[in-house]
Design a protein around this motif. Structure first.
Motif, PDB file in Angstrom:
ATOM      1  N   ASN A 121       0.823  -1.203   0.000  1.00  0.00           N
ATOM      2  CA  ASN A 121       0.000   0.000   0.000  1.00  0.00           C
ATOM      3  C   ASN A 121       0.857   1.252   0.000  1.00  0.00           C
ATOM      4  OD1 ASN A 121      -2.264  -1.612   0.115  1.00  0.00           O
ATOM      5  ND2 ASN A 121      -2.473  -1.452   2.335  1.00  0.00           N
ATOM      6  N   ARG A 122       1.945   1.226   0.779  1.00  0.00           N
ATOM      7  CA  ARG A 122       2.819   2.392   0.859  1.00  0.00           C
ATOM      8  C   ARG A 122       3.473   2.691  -0.488  1.00  0.00           C
ATOM      9  NH1 ARG A 122       5.373   0.847   4.889  1.00  0.00           N
ATOM     10  NH2 ARG A 122       7.339   0.103   4.017  1.00  0.00           N
ATOM     11  N   VAL A 123       3.883   1.652  -1.201  1.00  0.00           N
ATOM     12  CA  VAL A 123       4.540   1.861  -2.498  1.00  0.00           C
ATOM     13  C   VAL A 123       3.534   2.327  -3.546  1.00  0.00           C
ATOM     14  CG1 VAL A 123       5.845   0.740  -4.351  1.00  0.00           C
ATOM     15  CG2 VAL A 123       6.376   0.231  -1.967  1.00  0.00           C
ATOM     16  N   VAL A 124       2.302   1.805  -3.497  1.00  0.00           N
ATOM     17  CA  VAL A 124       1.262   2.281  -4.427  1.00  0.00           C
ATOM     18  C   VAL A 124       1.034   3.782  -4.238  1.00  0.00           C
ATOM     19  CG1 VAL A 124      -1.199   2.196  -4.966  1.00  0.00           C
ATOM     20  CG2 VAL A 124       0.073   0.082  -4.690  1.00  0.00           C
ATOM     21  N   LEU A 125       0.883   4.208  -2.990  1.00  0.00           N
ATOM     22  CA  LEU A 125       0.629   5.622  -2.705  1.00  0.00           C
ATOM     23  C   LEU A 125       1.852   6.475  -3.031  1.00  0.00           C
ATOM     24  CD1 LEU A 125      -1.292   5.116   0.654  1.00  0.00           C
ATOM     25  CD2 LEU A 125      -2.264   5.814  -1.550  1.00  0.00           C
ATOM     26  N   ARG A 134      -3.125   8.431 -11.197  1.00  0.00           N
ATOM     27  CA  ARG A 134      -4.382   8.156 -10.532  1.00  0.00           C
ATOM     28  C   ARG A 134      -4.256   6.815  -9.818  1.00  0.00           C
ATOM     29  NH1 ARG A 134      -5.314  10.332 -15.504  1.00  0.00           N
ATOM     30  NH2 ARG A 134      -6.570  12.244 -15.534  1.00  0.00           N
ATOM     31  N   ILE A 135      -5.041   6.609  -8.776  1.00  0.00           N
ATOM     32  CA  ILE A 135      -4.938   5.370  -8.016  1.00  0.00           C
ATOM     33  C   ILE A 135      -5.260   4.175  -8.906  1.00  0.00           C
ATOM     34  CG2 ILE A 135      -7.315   5.556  -7.160  1.00  0.00           C
ATOM     35  CD1 ILE A 135      -4.265   4.054  -5.302  1.00  0.00           C
ATOM     36  N   ALA A 138      -2.136   3.407 -10.866  1.00  0.00           N
ATOM     37  CA  ALA A 138      -1.034   2.862 -10.072  1.00  0.00           C
ATOM     38  C   ALA A 138      -1.240   1.383  -9.765  1.00  0.00           C
ATOM     39  CB  ALA A 138      -0.865   3.661  -8.780  1.00  0.00           C
ATOM     40  N   VAL A 139      -2.448   1.016  -9.330  1.00  0.00           N
ATOM     41  CA  VAL A 139      -2.673  -0.383  -8.940  1.00  0.00           C
ATOM     42  C   VAL A 139      -2.624  -1.330 -10.137  1.00  0.00           C
ATOM     43  CG1 VAL A 139      -4.009   0.211  -6.891  1.00  0.00           C
ATOM     44  CG2 VAL A 139      -5.203  -0.146  -9.066  1.00  0.00           C
ATOM     45  N   SER A 140      -2.809  -0.819 -11.347  1.00  0.00           N
ATOM     46  CA  SER A 140      -2.835  -1.687 -12.537  1.00  0.00           C
ATOM     47  C   SER A 140      -1.516  -1.678 -13.314  1.00  0.00           C
ATOM     48  CB  SER A 140      -3.989  -1.288 -13.467  1.00  0.00           C
ATOM     49  OG  SER A 140      -3.862   0.057 -13.883  1.00  0.00           O
ATOM     50  N   ARG A 202      -8.446  -0.836  -5.939  1.00  0.00           N
ATOM     51  CA  ARG A 202      -8.134   0.543  -5.567  1.00  0.00           C
ATOM     52  C   ARG A 202      -8.640   0.896  -4.170  1.00  0.00           C
ATOM     53  NH1 ARG A 202     -11.101   4.762  -9.253  1.00  0.00           N
ATOM     54  NH2 ARG A 202     -10.672   6.093  -7.467  1.00  0.00           N
ATOM     55  N   ASN A 203      -9.667   0.185  -3.704  1.00  0.00           N
ATOM     56  CA  ASN A 203     -10.213   0.496  -2.382  1.00  0.00           C
ATOM     57  C   ASN A 203      -9.229   0.212  -1.258  1.00  0.00           C
ATOM     58  OD1 ASN A 203     -12.625   1.230  -3.565  1.00  0.00           O
ATOM     59  ND2 ASN A 203     -13.594  -0.755  -3.259  1.00  0.00           N
TER      60      ASN A 203
END
Length: 238
Positions: A121-125, A134-135, A138-140, A202-203
Motif C-alpha cells: 500500500n505504501r509503495v502504491v501511494l 491516478r490510483i 497505479a494499482v494496474s 483501488r479500495n
C-alpha cells in the motif's frame, strides 16, 4: 437485464467507455427509472427537469454528483434512444464551483507515508505521489511498464482510454526496486491483489489512506487524488 439496459451497455462498450463509467451510468439510469416507477423510454423532458431540480434543492447534492447523473441520462437519451431533443438545453450541466485542491506539504507527505504499515500500500501511494498517477493507474501497473533505461512509466488505458508515459524519478525507481526485492510479486501485476490473476483493488490503498492520516495526526484530508495533485503542482513549478 432489460432490453433497454442491454442496448445502453452495448452502446457504451462500442464507444470504449471504461468499466467504471459504464457501471456508474447504468446505476444512475436505474435510479432515475426507479424514482418515477417507469421505463426511461416512457419519460420525457419534464421528468428530466425534475430529476435535476429535486436533487439540487431538496437533497442538496453537490454539482459534481448531479453532473454524473446528467452525463448518464444524456448518453441514454442522446445515444441509445436517439431522441431529437436539444439535449444540452433539456439537460444542462451544472456549473462546477472553482476550488483549489487541498495539497499536503512535503513534510506532511513524508509523515503520512511513514504511517502506512503495509509495504504494498505504501509503495502504491508513493507511486501516485511521485509519478502523478491516478490510483486506478497505479494499482494496474505491470513490471514491464517500468522502463528504467528511458526513466519513464508507461500508463496503459488511463483516463479516456489513452496510453501515455510519465517521468520515472531515480528515487521512485529505487523505491520500486526495493519493493520488488522484498515482495517478489508473482504473475502479471506489479501490485497483485487477493484474487489470483487480478491486480490490487483501488479500495485497499484508499482505506489505508484514511488510517494513515489518523495515525499521523494530520488535519488535512489526504487521498490518492490529493497526492497526485501535489505531484502535478510540483512539476508545474519546476
Amino acid at each position: 437485464m432489460t432490453p433497454l439496459r442491454r442496448r445502453m451497455a452495448e452502446d457504451m462498450q462500442v464507444r470504449n467507455l471504461s468499466p467504471c463509467t459504464q457501471d456508474t451510468y447504468i446505476r444512475q439510469v436505474s435510479l432515475f427509472a426507479r424514482h418515477f416507477g417507469k421505463s426511461p423510454e416512457l419519460l420525457g423532458p419534464e421528468q428530466l427537469r425534475e430529476c435535476q431540480v429535486h436533487p439540487a434543492t431538496e437533497k442538496r447534492l453537490a454539482p459534481g454528483s448531479i453532473g454524473v447523473a446528467v452525463a448518464a441520462l444524456r448518453f441514454l437519451y442522446g445515444v441509445t434512444l436517439h431522441k431529437d431533443w436539444n439535449i444540452p438545453e433539456v439537460l444542462p450541466t451544472p456549473k462546477q464551483p472553482a476550488k483549489l485542491p487541498v495539497v499536503p506539504s512535503p513534510e506532511e507527505v513524508v509523515s503520512f507515508l511513514d504511517a502506512v504499515p503495509i509495504l504494498r500500500n505504501r509503495v502504491v501511494l508513493t507511486t501516485c505521489y511521485a509519478a502523478g498517477l491516478r490510483i486506478s493507474e497505479a494499482v494496474s501497473l505491470r513490471p514491464t511498464d517500468i522502463d528504467s533505461r528511458r526513466m519513464v512509466v508507461r500508463v496503459e488505458q488511463g483516463k479516456g482510454g489513452k496510453d501515455r508515459y510519465v517521468m520515472l524519478s531515480p528515487r521512485l525507481l529505487e523505491t520500486l526496486r526495493d519493493y520488488w526485492r522484498r515482495a517478489r510479486p508473482a504473475g502479471e501485476w506489479l501490485f497483485p491483489g487477493m484474487i489470483p490473476g487480478r491486480h490490487l483493488c483501488r479500495n485497499t490503498p484508499e482505506r489505508a489512506c484514511q488510517k494513515a492520516r489518523r495515525k499521523a495526526g494530520l488535519a488535512k484530508r489526504i487521498t490518492p487524488h490529493s497526492l497526485r495533485h501535489y505531484s502535478e503542482l510540483r512539476l508545474h513549478d519546476q
